[in-house]
Design an enzyme around this catalytic site. Structure first.
Site: not given
Length: 220
Positions: A114, A168, A200
């Site tokens: 991320s 996600d 995610h």
């Protein structure tokens, strides 16, 4: 950026290469430590830095572990260029420390999840020494408007593994795919893998892919 706290997972055998892995927003190096056994090989040392606490615009000034300021997560929002460049300096500092300990940058991979993956991709674009590879999980290429003008040629051929979940809801799959396509269009060596049902987060199939990638690029 002040000296960072780090989790160091030593190589189980002879230390011949190093992986630097950066966590996502609000997490820590400790948060990724349990996954290292699923990514590593006996000759690889893992370094897991923890981001400093920053007051984030997105959270009304609340301080959380974060590599950069974040205004919001929407596509097209101005990004913290100064913060990302500062993080590249942090990554380079770790690389130089490893180099001083006898590990050549060509035996070092930089990766992240991320926001940490966004720092890893910024490092690819701005590091002046060639490294072995980049691992970018559930992430995006920040500061896109800066490229290709500010794109370093040092890592033009460096292999990049990008993985993204089709489910996600934090960093949409389309944003990750667009980032991979942009890097490819700029001549970068990108492998992009879609995990259809992954949100995610990370899963074991993805970790196995990362492990195989590290074994391939860190074979010395």
């Amino acid at each position: 950026m002040a000296s960072l706290q780090k989790v160091v997972v030593p190589a189980q055998g002879e230390h011949r290469s190093t992986a630097i892995f950066l966590h996502g927003l609000g997490d820590s190096g400790e948060g990724w430590q349990p996954l290292v056994p699923y990514m590593t090989s006996s000759h690889i040392k893992f370094i897991l830095p923890s981001a400093p606490y920053r007051r984030l615009t997105m959270f009304g000034g609340e301080a959380v572990p974060s590599w950069t300021d974040v205004k919001n997560l929407e596509e097209g929002t101005p990004e913290d260029k100064e913060g990302f460049i500062e993080c590249v300096g942090m990554v380079n500092k770790i690389i130089q420390e490893e180099k001083a300990a006898g590990i050549d940058p060509s035996s070092i991979v930089v990766g992240g999840f991320s926001q940490g993956g966004a720092v890893a991709l910024t490092s690819l674009a701005r590091l002046e020494e060639k490294i072995a590879g980049i691992v970018a999980l559930s992430t995006w290429l920040p500061l896109r408007e800066s490229y290709p003008e500010e794109l370093s040629e040092s890592n033009k051929e460096t292999p990049i593994l990008m993985c993204h979940g089709g489910a996600d809801q934090v960093v949409p799959f389309a944003r990750g795919k667009l980032s991979a396509d942009l890097l490819s269009d700029m001549g970068r060596n990108v492998e992009f893998k879609r995990f259809p049902n992954m949100p995610h987060s990370a899963d074991m199939e993805e970790m196995k892919l990362v492990q195989d990638f590290l074994r391939n690029v860190l074979t010395k």
